[in-house]
Design an enzyme around this catalytic site. Sequence first.
Site, mmCIF file in Angstrom:
data_model
loop_
_atom_site.group_PDB
_atom_site.id
_atom_site.type_symbol
_atom_site.label_atom_id
_atom_site.label_comp_id
_atom_site.label_asym_id
_atom_site.label_seq_id
_atom_site.Cartn_x
_atom_site.Cartn_y
_atom_site.Cartn_z
ATOM 1 N N CYS A 76 -1.604 29.068 -15.399
ATOM 2 C CA CYS A 76 -2.219 29.554 -16.630
ATOM 3 C C CYS A 76 -2.864 28.421 -17.404
ATOM 4 O O CYS A 76 -2.446 28.084 -18.515
ATOM 5 C CB CYS A 76 -1.169 30.250 -17.478
ATOM 6 S SG CYS A 76 -0.873 31.896 -16.882
ATOM 7 N N PRO A 88 0.824 -1.211 0.000
ATOM 8 C CA PRO A 88 0.000 0.000 0.000
ATOM 9 C C PRO A 88 0.858 1.260 0.000
ATOM 10 O O PRO A 88 1.860 1.333 0.705
ATOM 11 C CB PRO A 88 -0.793 -0.121 1.315
ATOM 12 C CG PRO A 88 0.066 -0.970 2.196
ATOM 13 C CD PRO A 88 0.819 -1.914 1.292
HETATM 14 C C1 LIG Z 1 4.069 -1.921 -8.209
HETATM 15 C C2 LIG Z 1 3.286 -0.992 -7.375
HETATM 16 N N1 LIG Z 1 3.116 -1.288 -6.075
HETATM 17 C C3 LIG Z 1 2.410 -0.469 -5.258
HETATM 18 C C4 LIG Z 1 1.841 0.677 -5.740
HETATM 19 C C5 LIG Z 1 1.085 1.548 -4.775
HETATM 20 O O1 LIG Z 1 -0.215 1.755 -5.138
HETATM 21 P P1 LIG Z 1 -1.179 2.526 -4.123
HETATM 22 O O2 LIG Z 1 -0.516 3.769 -3.735
HETATM 23 O O3 LIG Z 1 -2.410 2.744 -4.905
HETATM 24 O O4 LIG Z 1 -1.386 1.604 -2.953
HETATM 25 C C6 LIG Z 1 1.979 1.018 -7.082
HETATM 26 C C7 LIG Z 1 1.350 2.237 -7.613
HETATM 27 O O5 LIG Z 1 1.321 2.551 -8.747
HETATM 28 C C8 LIG Z 1 2.732 0.160 -7.923
HETATM 29 O O6 LIG Z 1 2.920 0.453 -9.202
#
Ligand SMILES: Cc1ncc(COP(=O)(O)O)c(C=O)c1O
Length: 462
Positions: free
Chosen positions: A390, A320
């Site tokens: 802008c 996350p």
């Molecule tokens: C490989 C990977 N892991 C984790 C994330 C984290 O995603 P989020 O911030 O939505 O939890 C991303 C986001 O693009 C990602 O590309």
Amino acid sequence: MSRIAHPAGPRHGEVLPADHPPAPPAELNALHPGIWPRGARRDGGVLTIGGADVRELAERFGTPLYVCDEQDVRSRCRDYTDAFGPDDRVCYAAKAFCCRAMLRWVSSEGLGVDVCTGGELEVALSAGVPPRQITMHGNNKAQGELARAVGAGIGHVVADSFEEIARLAFLAEDAAVTPNVLVRVTTGVEATTHEFMATAHDDQKFGFSLASGAADEAVRRVIACPDLNFAGLHSHIGSQIFDTAGFEVAAHRVVGLAVRIRDEHGIDIAELDLGGGFGIAYTRDDDPPAAKDVAQSLRGIVDAQCAAAGLPRPRLTVEPGRAIAGPSTVTLYRVGTVKDVDGLRTYVSVDGGMSDNIRTALYDADYECALASRASSAPPMLSRVVGVHCESGDIVVRHAWLPADLAPGDLLAVPATGAYCRSLASNYNHVPRPAVVAVGDGAPREIVRRETLDDLLALDVG
Ligand SMILES: Cc1ncc(COP(=O)(O)O)c(C=O)c1O
């Protein structure tokens, strides 16, 4: 010219913009739970975060200002580590918001850290994140970035292309190390989110396609290389996802690959990384699942899929970013002008905009906002909060219900700006990027300082 004030919401026959705004909230000054940091309160009408009065923060650090509630970040880390338990692993995706203080907080709460560039890797290493706790992603890691990652002894590298597997093999042999490699699989899942936040459908740049057989071939090449340790599989289906159905399909397909790996190579995958993407609330209409529900659902899916396939359950990792950083932060802006556009709405111009929050323009993101520097009993006024740039698309909050007595000098606060705002900030129109101030643990302090015009001019060496 009169401001549109709706004591009880839009009235029949009234001219309203085509993109229907939500009804005004019953109580304008109330902080809707779930959108604001856990340490946000109203004290005599004034917004406080982690005990800090926003008027004092604005006075001392200037505006626009990202105000980050450290305890909110820490508590969300704990929500995830408690929910997934000691057998599984939670990594913070640094792309959401990356600075040393943030990476120290998440690391001290027991999370690993995901990086996707050499820059993020350097921040993590200089923050003291143990290298073994770092995972490196990215669809086009440069040789130098891979060399730094392998040389520093990071925990996992997520392989994203055949070229990269070859580069990694060369580097590993040269450095006499055996990096743990996860193979990123594109599962073909169409995540229910904005097009630019979906990453597992077939027609995009990340990973190895399951459908084409590229993922099977990538695993074959990693296993064939004596200097690489094939650690398992990785899948990330997208971002700002509320519904776990996409994860279920992705897990099902990845476990299918794991069965083929066992049949072909006699290897049970040790690790399964299902990525991040867990959604958060930006407005009161958003109802994201709690960490414990996400964990229960994902663990249940993996347990069931592995049991059905007769595979030992691999260690599960989740990544996350938004769900850890997003809700912790509000952006404070100073109102500069309040302009009525008769019959439509009031345009409230603040001293930031798309350079500190590109999400509204890029993803059509919705936000809420509130008058932060005082209480008001004026009726709600349909507003659009816009920035200094802008561009007519320079919108911070598309539909904002603000008190009709809003005036230049007032402070507005936009919640849920902790993820993908500072990290996507730009210097468009030569606007210096705002500071990030941490509150909630001792005295407020800058963790990222404000850029100055001198910083910008220093780069201009022509
Ligand atoms: C490989 C990977 N892991 C984790 C994330 C984290 O995603 P989020 O911030 O939505 O939890 C991303 C986001 O693009 C990602 O590309």
